[in-house]
Design a protein around this motif. Sequence first.
Motif, PDB file in Angstrom:
ATOM      1  N   THR A  26       0.850  -1.197   0.000  1.00 17.93           N
ATOM      2  CA  THR A  26       0.000   0.000   0.000  1.00 17.93           C
ATOM      3  C   THR A  26       0.885   1.245   0.000  1.00 17.93           C
ATOM      4  O   THR A  26       2.098   1.171   0.212  1.00 17.93           O
ATOM      5  CB  THR A  26      -0.907   0.030   1.239  1.00 17.93           C
ATOM      6  OG1 THR A  26      -0.082   0.052   2.416  1.00 17.93           O
ATOM      7  CG2 THR A  26      -1.804  -1.194   1.287  1.00 17.93           C
ATOM      8  N   ALA A  27       0.269   2.390  -0.234  1.00 21.51           N
ATOM      9  CA  ALA A  27       0.987   3.652  -0.166  1.00 21.51           C
ATOM     10  C   ALA A  27       1.334   3.967   1.292  1.00 21.51           C
ATOM     11  O   ALA A  27       0.604   3.613   2.216  1.00 21.51           O
ATOM     12  CB  ALA A  27       0.142   4.774  -0.755  1.00 21.51           C
ATOM     13  N   LEU A  28       2.470   4.623   1.481  1.00 22.33           N
ATOM     14  CA  LEU A  28       2.851   5.053   2.818  1.00 22.33           C
ATOM     15  C   LEU A  28       1.986   6.231   3.254  1.00 22.33           C
ATOM     16  O   LEU A  28       1.763   7.169   2.487  1.00 22.33           O
ATOM     17  CB  LEU A  28       4.316   5.502   2.831  1.00 22.33           C
ATOM     18  CG  LEU A  28       5.409   4.446   3.000  1.00 22.33           C
ATOM     19  CD1 LEU A  28       6.768   5.102   2.837  1.00 22.33           C
ATOM     20  CD2 LEU A  28       5.314   3.763   4.349  1.00 22.33           C
ATOM     21  N   LYS A  29       1.503   6.187   4.474  1.00 22.25           N
ATOM     22  CA  LYS A  29       0.837   7.356   5.026  1.00 22.25           C
ATOM     23  C   LYS A  29       1.900   8.374   5.448  1.00 22.25           C
ATOM     24  O   LYS A  29       3.076   8.049   5.618  1.00 22.25           O
ATOM     25  CB  LYS A  29      -0.024   6.962   6.228  1.00 22.25           C
ATOM     26  CG  LYS A  29      -1.183   6.037   5.875  1.00 22.25           C
ATOM     27  CD  LYS A  29      -2.175   5.906   7.021  1.00 22.25           C
ATOM     28  CE  LYS A  29      -1.570   5.336   8.271  1.00 22.25           C
ATOM     29  NZ  LYS A  29      -2.573   5.070   9.343  1.00 22.25           N
ATOM     30  N   ARG A  30       1.485   9.576   5.642  1.00 26.33           N
ATOM     31  CA  ARG A  30       2.429  10.630   6.031  1.00 26.33           C
ATOM     32  C   ARG A  30       2.742  10.588   7.512  1.00 26.33           C
ATOM     33  O   ARG A  30       3.746  11.170   7.957  1.00 26.33           O
ATOM     34  CB  ARG A  30       1.877  12.006   5.653  1.00 26.33           C
ATOM     35  CG  ARG A  30       1.792  12.267   4.167  1.00 26.33           C
ATOM     36  CD  ARG A  30       3.139  12.135   3.470  1.00 26.33           C
ATOM     37  NE  ARG A  30       3.382  10.769   2.987  1.00 26.33           N
ATOM     38  CZ  ARG A  30       4.553  10.332   2.566  1.00 26.33           C
ATOM     39  NH1 ARG A  30       5.601  11.120   2.584  1.00 26.33           N
ATOM     40  NH2 ARG A  30       4.696   9.091   2.138  1.00 26.33           N
ATOM     41  N   ARG A  31       1.904   9.887   8.298  1.00 24.91           N
ATOM     42  CA  ARG A  31       2.151   9.808   9.725  1.00 24.91           C
ATOM     43  C   ARG A  31       1.647   8.502  10.309  1.00 24.91           C
ATOM     44  O   ARG A  31       0.622   7.974   9.853  1.00 24.91           O
ATOM     45  CB  ARG A  31       1.465  10.966  10.470  1.00 24.91           C
ATOM     46  CG  ARG A  31       1.901  11.050  11.936  1.00 24.91           C
ATOM     47  CD  ARG A  31       1.116  12.044  12.752  1.00 24.91           C
ATOM     48  NE  ARG A  31       1.687  12.198  14.079  1.00 24.91           N
ATOM     49  CZ  ARG A  31       1.565  11.307  15.073  1.00 24.91           C
ATOM     50  NH1 ARG A  31       0.852  10.196  14.864  1.00 24.91           N
ATOM     51  NH2 ARG A  31       2.131  11.507  16.251  1.00 24.91           N
ATOM     52  N   TYR A  32       2.379   7.986  11.299  1.00 24.04           N
ATOM     53  CA  TYR A  32       1.975   6.801  12.050  1.00 24.04           C
ATOM     54  C   TYR A  32       2.237   7.053  13.529  1.00 24.04           C
ATOM     55  O   TYR A  32       3.151   7.807  13.897  1.00 24.04           O
ATOM     56  CB  TYR A  32       2.765   5.566  11.612  1.00 24.04           C
ATOM     57  CG  TYR A  32       2.501   5.114  10.199  1.00 24.04           C
ATOM     58  CD1 TYR A  32       1.498   4.199   9.911  1.00 24.04           C
ATOM     59  CD2 TYR A  32       3.273   5.608   9.141  1.00 24.04           C
ATOM     60  CE1 TYR A  32       1.257   3.780   8.611  1.00 24.04           C
ATOM     61  CE2 TYR A  32       3.045   5.185   7.832  1.00 24.04           C
ATOM     62  CZ  TYR A  32       2.037   4.281   7.578  1.00 24.04           C
ATOM     63  OH  TYR A  32       1.802   3.871   6.289  1.00 24.04           O
ATOM     64  N   ASP A  33       1.457   6.395  14.365  1.00 24.69           N
ATOM     65  CA  ASP A  33       1.737   6.472  15.801  1.00 24.69           C
ATOM     66  C   ASP A  33       3.084   5.838  16.124  1.00 24.69           C
ATOM     67  O   ASP A  33       3.839   6.357  16.952  1.00 24.69           O
ATOM     68  CB  ASP A  33       0.638   5.756  16.603  1.00 24.69           C
ATOM     69  CG  ASP A  33      -0.675   6.511  16.588  1.00 24.69           C
ATOM     70  OD1 ASP A  33      -0.669   7.714  16.254  1.00 24.69           O
ATOM     71  OD2 ASP A  33      -1.721   5.892  16.886  1.00 24.69           O
ATOM     72  N   VAL A  34       3.370   4.697  15.475  1.00 28.59           N
ATOM     73  CA  VAL A  34       4.613   3.970  15.723  1.00 28.59           C
ATOM     74  C   VAL A  34       5.243   3.580  14.395  1.00 28.59           C
ATOM     75  O   VAL A  34       4.563   3.029  13.521  1.00 28.59           O
ATOM     76  CB  VAL A  34       4.364   2.688  16.561  1.00 28.59           C
ATOM     77  CG1 VAL A  34       5.680   1.957  16.820  1.00 28.59           C
ATOM     78  CG2 VAL A  34       3.670   3.018  17.869  1.00 28.59           C
ATOM     79  N   VAL A  35       6.530   3.868  14.253  1.00 26.00           N
ATOM     80  CA  VAL A  35       7.311   3.398  13.108  1.00 26.00           C
ATOM     81  C   VAL A  35       8.382   2.444  13.627  1.00 26.00           C
ATOM     82  O   VAL A  35       9.134   2.786  14.550  1.00 26.00           O
ATOM     83  CB  VAL A  35       7.964   4.563  12.343  1.00 26.00           C
ATOM     84  CG1 VAL A  35       9.040   4.054  11.385  1.00 26.00           C
ATOM     85  CG2 VAL A  35       6.910   5.344  11.565  1.00 26.00           C
ATOM     86  N   ILE A  36       8.434   1.264  13.063  1.00 29.58           N
ATOM     87  CA  ILE A  36       9.445   0.272  13.432  1.00 29.58           C
ATOM     88  C   ILE A  36      10.414   0.141  12.268  1.00 29.58           C
ATOM     89  O   ILE A  36      10.018  -0.205  11.155  1.00 29.58           O
ATOM     90  CB  ILE A  36       8.800  -1.085  13.753  1.00 29.58           C
ATOM     91  CG1 ILE A  36       7.819  -0.947  14.925  1.00 29.58           C
ATOM     92  CG2 ILE A  36       9.872  -2.132  14.084  1.00 29.58           C
ATOM     93  CD1 ILE A  36       6.997  -2.203  15.188  1.00 29.58           C
ATOM     94  N   ILE A  37      11.677   0.435  12.526  1.00 29.37           N
ATOM     95  CA  ILE A  37      12.701   0.325  11.490  1.00 29.37           C
ATOM     96  C   ILE A  37      13.270  -1.083  11.542  1.00 29.37           C
ATOM     97  O   ILE A  37      13.936  -1.462  12.508  1.00 29.37           O
ATOM     98  CB  ILE A  37      13.822   1.357  11.690  1.00 29.37           C
ATOM     99  CG1 ILE A  37      13.255   2.758  11.873  1.00 29.37           C
ATOM    100  CG2 ILE A  37      14.793   1.328  10.507  1.00 29.37           C
ATOM    101  CD1 ILE A  37      14.301   3.806  12.237  1.00 29.37           C
ATOM    102  N   GLY A  38      13.013  -1.868  10.519  1.00 22.96           N
ATOM    103  CA  GLY A  38      13.505  -3.236  10.473  1.00 22.96           C
ATOM    104  C   GLY A  38      12.375  -4.243  10.412  1.00 22.96           C
ATOM    105  O   GLY A  38      11.583  -4.348  11.356  1.00 22.96           O
TER     106      GLY A  38
END
Length: 415
Positions: A26-38
């Motif tokens: 899906t397309a990335l939203k401009r904001r998330y409550d939590v972003v997990i790198i990895g």
Amino acid sequence: MPFGLLKYGLSKDYPFEKDADLPAPTALKRRYDVVIIGGGGHGVATAYYLAKYHGITDVAVLEKGYLGGGNTARNTAVIRSNYLTPEGVKFYSASVKLYEALSNEFDFNIMYSQRGQLTLAHTDATVRAFRQRAEVNKHFGGQTELIDPADIAKLVPTLNLNPANLPVLAGLWHKDGATARHDAVAWGYAKGATQRGAELHQLTEVTGVHVKSGRVTGVDTNRGPIEAGVVIQAVAGHSAPMARKAGFELPLVAYPLQAMVTLPVKPFLTPLVSSSALHCYVQQTSRGEIVIGGGSDPYPLYNSRASLPLKESLLSSAVEMFPFLSEMRLLRQWAGITDMTTDYSPIMGLSPVENYYIDAGWGTWGFKATPICGKTMAELVASGGKVPELIKPFELSRFDRFKQVNEMGATAASH
């Protein structure tokens, strides 16, 4: 029973889970409550526990490659809790307990197989150390004991009890030792997380971290910027460079770690067997392949290449333990990047940047800790930054307080 299974397998009417695949990109939203790198095991496990047990579903897992394609795919799938310190034993024992129930929780077979781990002692000093480890493990609920050469011979009849003229004096038998299918673990967590609303974005590399007034506000990616309330870093061997993007240093050094596997043969080995003197371990998979691994390369390097010198060293040690392996044909060899701390324990919890949390320092793989990492990191986020007691000993601040959790020598390899 066999005819019933065959009939079930060939039937067109047996239940089929139509949503077994992961959601389409899906397309990335401009904001998330939590972003997990990895997007390895730890990343998707954290997303799963956030969604299932804390109702936090506005989560994006960002993976620069593909799901579980980093160290999760480059380990030998060993699960154990026979560590040296009370802190380590309690932490890894909790992970083993979660692993035991994981297939039922997922309704998805991770091929968990409790087969035990046997570590060989070749000196009196090692025997004394193993006796202490056995007592620490038993005190915190583990199934670990010291056994003599006669018991070892019964347990592994094919083992050479005098490898490289280093007679086996005793063995640390860890009954809780197990293996699981590493890609199944990653897919099980990813499937459970995405079904509950979390998003997994593969081929999405984090190129920068936004920090304002000491607080994380978002990340830059190859697909554009993202705002975030909380960011969790779970990138294994690339932990130190990623932390620098957020403006701080981690006490980590990255080393390649290599392993290899032979063509399959008839089953002959149930437990994983390792030697404290030869720095080598050998196990047989459910398919019959012989997995051979050992310590990390002796020099830092951000490269997951395999090398002939390490291959020769590991194979010579494996042949000392099981001489008939000299007739085996090698199928493939691989390597990953390990992030090692000075005390050989992980770094988990808070960072110098507010709301930027760390899951790093896993050395020769954190596969065995995948469930408990996901569970405790999710608790950390859900509580607003209150560090769970189980991971408090592994905080980054321990290096400033000189409170290291020394796990050096916790196995026959490097970690």
